[in-house]
Each structure stands twice: as structure tokens, then as C-alpha cells.
Design a protein around this motif. Structure first.
Motif, PDB file in Angstrom:
ATOM      1  N   SER A  44      30.757  41.481  41.367  1.00 43.14           N
ATOM      2  CA  SER A  44      31.923  41.767  42.208  1.00 43.14           C
ATOM      3  C   SER A  44      31.951  43.215  42.681  1.00 43.14           C
ATOM      4  CB  SER A  44      33.212  41.461  41.453  1.00 43.14           C
ATOM      5  OG  SER A  44      33.301  40.096  41.169  1.00 43.14           O
ATOM      6  N   TYR A  45      31.747  44.139  41.755  1.00 37.63           N
ATOM      7  CA  TYR A  45      31.881  45.548  42.124  1.00 37.63           C
ATOM      8  C   TYR A  45      30.626  46.131  42.754  1.00 37.63           C
ATOM      9  CZ  TYR A  45      36.476  45.400  40.190  1.00 37.63           C
ATOM     10  OH  TYR A  45      37.786  45.076  39.990  1.00 37.63           O
ATOM     11  N   ILE A  46      29.456  45.632  42.368  1.00 40.77           N
ATOM     12  CA  ILE A  46      28.253  46.105  43.060  1.00 40.77           C
ATOM     13  C   ILE A  46      28.252  45.582  44.491  1.00 40.77           C
ATOM     14  CG2 ILE A  46      26.617  44.275  42.396  1.00 40.77           C
ATOM     15  CD1 ILE A  46      25.845  48.031  42.540  1.00 40.77           C
ATOM     16  N   PHE A  47      28.826  44.394  44.686  1.00 43.23           N
ATOM     17  CA  PHE A  47      28.978  43.865  46.040  1.00 43.23           C
ATOM     18  C   PHE A  47      29.911  44.758  46.858  1.00 43.23           C
ATOM     19  CE2 PHE A  47      31.023  41.152  49.232  1.00 43.23           C
ATOM     20  CZ  PHE A  47      29.899  40.702  49.919  1.00 43.23           C
ATOM     21  N   GLY A  48      30.963  45.265  46.207  1.00 44.80           N
ATOM     22  CA  GLY A  48      31.870  46.187  46.890  1.00 44.80           C
ATOM     23  C   GLY A  48      31.155  47.443  47.368  1.00 44.80           C
ATOM     24  N   LEU A  49      30.280  47.983  46.535  1.00 47.50           N
ATOM     25  CA  LEU A  49      29.488  49.154  46.948  1.00 47.50           C
ATOM     26  C   LEU A  49      28.505  48.788  48.051  1.00 47.50           C
ATOM     27  CD1 LEU A  49      28.462  51.169  43.750  1.00 47.50           C
ATOM     28  CD2 LEU A  49      29.836  51.940  45.685  1.00 47.50           C
ATOM     29  N   SER A  79      36.634  43.242  29.592  1.00 51.89           N
ATOM     30  CA  SER A  79      37.145  42.097  30.361  1.00 51.89           C
ATOM     31  C   SER A  79      36.941  40.777  29.628  1.00 51.89           C
ATOM     32  CB  SER A  79      36.465  42.023  31.730  1.00 51.89           C
ATOM     33  OG  SER A  79      36.814  43.147  32.491  1.00 51.89           O
ATOM     34  N   ILE A  80      35.772  40.572  29.055  1.00 52.53           N
ATOM     35  CA  ILE A  80      35.502  39.326  28.326  1.00 52.53           C
ATOM     36  C   ILE A  80      36.444  39.209  27.134  1.00 52.53           C
ATOM     37  CG2 ILE A  80      33.795  38.052  26.953  1.00 52.53           C
ATOM     38  CD1 ILE A  80      33.285  37.988  30.020  1.00 52.53           C
ATOM     39  N   LEU A  81      36.649  40.281  26.407  1.00 54.79           N
ATOM     40  CA  LEU A  81      37.591  40.251  25.282  1.00 54.79           C
ATOM     41  C   LEU A  81      39.012  39.966  25.765  1.00 54.79           C
ATOM     42  CD1 LEU A  81      36.250  43.231  23.130  1.00 54.79           C
ATOM     43  CD2 LEU A  81      36.017  40.765  22.674  1.00 54.79           C
ATOM     44  N   PHE A  82      39.392  40.580  26.867  1.00 49.97           N
ATOM     45  CA  PHE A  82      40.724  40.346  27.430  1.00 49.97           C
ATOM     46  C   PHE A  82      40.862  38.902  27.907  1.00 49.97           C
ATOM     47  CE2 PHE A  82      43.658  40.546  31.141  1.00 49.97           C
ATOM     48  CZ  PHE A  82      44.817  40.794  30.422  1.00 49.97           C
ATOM     49  N   PHE A  83      39.853  38.383  28.574  1.00 50.70           N
ATOM     50  CA  PHE A  83      39.889  36.989  29.030  1.00 50.70           C
ATOM     51  C   PHE A  83      39.973  36.040  27.838  1.00 50.70           C
ATOM     52  CE2 PHE A  83      37.420  37.925  33.231  1.00 50.70           C
ATOM     53  CZ  PHE A  83      38.539  38.565  33.728  1.00 50.70           C
ATOM     54  N   TRP A  84      39.263  36.367  26.762  1.00 52.16           N
ATOM     55  CA  TRP A  84      39.311  35.536  25.553  1.00 52.16           C
ATOM     56  C   TRP A  84      40.735  35.537  24.999  1.00 52.16           C
ATOM     57  CZ3 TRP A  84      35.221  32.710  23.797  1.00 52.16           C
ATOM     58  CH2 TRP A  84      35.429  32.035  22.595  1.00 52.16           C
ATOM     59  N   LEU A 109      43.505  40.163  37.796  1.00 47.99           N
ATOM     60  CA  LEU A 109      44.082  41.333  38.459  1.00 47.99           C
ATOM     61  C   LEU A 109      44.322  42.473  37.471  1.00 47.99           C
ATOM     62  CD1 LEU A 109      46.494  39.580  40.971  1.00 47.99           C
ATOM     63  CD2 LEU A 109      44.347  40.770  41.487  1.00 47.99           C
ATOM     64  N   ILE A 110      44.767  42.154  36.263  1.00 46.89           N
ATOM     65  CA  ILE A 110      44.945  43.192  35.246  1.00 46.89           C
ATOM     66  C   ILE A 110      43.600  43.822  34.899  1.00 46.89           C
ATOM     67  CG2 ILE A 110      45.543  43.600  32.817  1.00 46.89           C
ATOM     68  CD1 ILE A 110      47.840  41.564  33.209  1.00 46.89           C
ATOM     69  N   ALA A 111      42.574  42.988  34.726  1.00 49.22           N
ATOM     70  CA  ALA A 111      41.234  43.507  34.429  1.00 49.22           C
ATOM     71  C   ALA A 111      40.750  44.404  35.574  1.00 49.22           C
ATOM     72  CB  ALA A 111      40.257  42.358  34.196  1.00 49.22           C
ATOM     73  N   SER A 112      41.020  44.020  36.791  1.00 52.23           N
ATOM     74  CA  SER A 112      40.612  44.843  37.939  1.00 52.23           C
ATOM     75  C   SER A 112      41.365  46.165  37.972  1.00 52.23           C
ATOM     76  CB  SER A 112      40.862  44.089  39.248  1.00 52.23           C
ATOM     77  OG  SER A 112      39.990  43.007  39.356  1.00 52.23           O
ATOM     78  N   THR A 135      37.876  43.858  43.537  1.00 56.26           N
ATOM     79  CA  THR A 135      39.017  43.114  42.993  1.00 56.26           C
ATOM     80  C   THR A 135      39.116  41.726  43.614  1.00 56.26           C
ATOM     81  OG1 THR A 135      40.250  45.132  42.526  1.00 56.26           O
ATOM     82  CG2 THR A 135      41.537  43.111  42.760  1.00 56.26           C
ATOM     83  N   VAL A 136      39.014  41.647  44.928  1.00 56.21           N
ATOM     84  CA  VAL A 136      39.120  40.354  45.611  1.00 56.21           C
ATOM     85  C   VAL A 136      37.957  39.447  45.221  1.00 56.21           C
ATOM     86  CG1 VAL A 136      39.046  39.228  47.880  1.00 56.21           C
ATOM     87  CG2 VAL A 136      40.483  41.240  47.534  1.00 56.21           C
ATOM     88  N   MET A 137      36.754  39.989  45.195  1.00 54.83           N
ATOM     89  CA  MET A 137      35.585  39.186  44.844  1.00 54.83           C
ATOM     90  C   MET A 137      35.691  38.690  43.403  1.00 54.83           C
ATOM     91  SD  MET A 137      32.890  37.829  45.918  1.00 54.83           S
ATOM     92  CE  MET A 137      32.119  38.644  47.276  1.00 54.83           C
ATOM     93  N   GLN A 138      36.118  39.549  42.502  1.00 51.42           N
ATOM     94  CA  GLN A 138      36.281  39.143  41.109  1.00 51.42           C
ATOM     95  C   GLN A 138      37.318  38.034  40.995  1.00 51.42           C
ATOM     96  OE1 GLN A 138      36.760  42.151  37.953  1.00 51.42           O
ATOM     97  NE2 GLN A 138      38.597  41.027  37.355  1.00 51.42           N
ATOM     98  N   LEU A 139      38.435  38.170  41.666  1.00 50.34           N
ATOM     99  CA  LEU A 139      39.489  37.152  41.625  1.00 50.34           C
ATOM    100  C   LEU A 139      38.967  35.811  42.135  1.00 50.34           C
ATOM    101  CD1 LEU A 139      42.527  36.551  41.134  1.00 50.34           C
ATOM    102  CD2 LEU A 139      42.890  37.155  43.518  1.00 50.34           C
ATOM    103  N   VAL A 140      38.279  35.832  43.258  1.00 49.59           N
ATOM    104  CA  VAL A 140      37.741  34.599  43.837  1.00 49.59           C
ATOM    105  C   VAL A 140      36.716  33.946  42.903  1.00 49.59           C
ATOM    106  CG1 VAL A 140      36.294  33.707  45.720  1.00 49.59           C
ATOM    107  CG2 VAL A 140      38.207  35.230  46.231  1.00 49.59           C
TER     108      VAL A 140
END
Length: 171
Positions: A44-49, A79-84, A109-112, A135-140
Motif C-alpha cells: 500500500s505505502y510503496i505504491f503511494g511512493l 498492524s498485525i498485532l492490532f488487527f489480531w 484507518l487507525i493503523a494508517s 491509506t486508501v490502498m490499505q483500506l481497499v
């Protein structure tokens, strides 16, 4: 009498084995989702760059690329820990609904937000488009994979005329 007892014991053993098999199946699915999320978070974020610099990796400034490289593993683990913690690796994907959509979207969104704050504080300020596109790519990607199974099964049910002929229970 002894024969009935043996049949009941065999039936109970079969149910226990079946339960263990289902449990293992969901662990495999959860592990697959974790691996997918690792890839989605990194992409997601490397795509943003990449998008910010017109799809030329050679055009990305070294400062931005170094910040990304130094921060991404830390971000993925958090993020993985938060998602868990947010129970994103549990559930029956056939029955996901609006409550799950909301929980997944808020979690992403919180992780982003954490990503944007921490990379700026720990590493350096990134281009504004990096934050927005990432953020948008990660959400999608995070929410999309979790609902794709539901959409897929809905399409199969609609295409299967035999599913309409099944008896329906009416209360």
C-alpha cells in the motif's frame, strides 16, 4: 447394548475429530490472511511512493525510500498485532456484514493514522500523496479481501438455480 455403546463412542470420536479439523481449517485461513495483510500493508505505502514519482522507482528520493525501508517492518508488526486484537482474523466470511465492515474499516484507518504519525516522527516527513494513497490502498486491500468471499458466494448462489429450489424455513 454393547454395540450401541460402541456406535455412540465412534460417533463422538468422529465429532471430536471433525471439530479439530474445522479448527485447523480456520487456523490455516487466519494464517493466510495474516500473510496477505503483510503483503497488503507493505504494498500500500510503496505504491503511494511509486505513484507519487510517476511509477519510476529510480525517481524516488533516497530519503523517502530509506524511511520506508526502515519503518515498514515495524509498521507491519504493529498492524498485525492490532488487527489480531480487533478480531480481524476470526469470523465466518460467508456471513460478514455491516458491523464487520465498520470494524475492519476503522481498524485499517487507525493503523494508517498510526503509520502516518510514527513514520513522520521516527523517520522523516513523507510526501502528502504517500499518506493518502497508502491509506486508501490499505483500506481497499484489507477490507476488500475480507468481503470478496461473501460477494463470491452471493454470485454463486444467484447463478445456481438449484439453490432457489431448496426448502426455506419460515418462522
Amino acid at each position: 447394548m454393547n454395540e450401541n455403546s460402541n456406535n455412540e463412542n465412534n460417533s463422538e470420536k468422529h465429532r471430536n475429530i471433525s471439530r479439530r479439523g474445522k479448527l485447523q481449517h480456520w487456523k490455516v485461513i487466519a494464517a493466510g490472511l495474516v500473510l496477505y495483510d503483510v503483503a497488503a500493508l507493505a504494498f500500500s505505502y510503496i505504491f503511494g511512493l511509486w505513484l507519487r514519482f510517476d511509477f519510476h522507482f529510480s525517481g524516488i528520493q533516497k530519503e523517502f525510500l530509506d524511511s520506508y525501508k526502515n519503518f515498514i517492518l515495524f509498521y507491519i508488526i504493529i498492524s498485525i498485532l492490532f488487527f489480531w486484537y480487533m478480531r480481524m482474523y476470526r469470523g465466518i466470511w460467508r456471513f460478514v456484514g455491516f458491523n464487520e465492515l465498520t470494524r475492519y474499516a476503522i481498524s485499517s484507518l487507525i493503523a494508517s493514522l498510526v503509520h502516518c504519525l510514527l513514520i513522520t516522527v521516527i523517520c522523516s516527513r513523507m510526501p502528502f500523496s504517500y499518506y493518502i494513497v497508502g491509506t486508501v490502498m490499505q483500506l481497499v486491500l484489507i477490507v476488500g479481501i475480507r468481503f470478496s468471499y461473501r460477494f463470491y458466494t452471493q454470485i454463486l448462489v444467484r447463478k445456481n438455480p438449484a439453490a432457489d429450489e431448496l426448502p426455506k424455513k419460515i418462522l
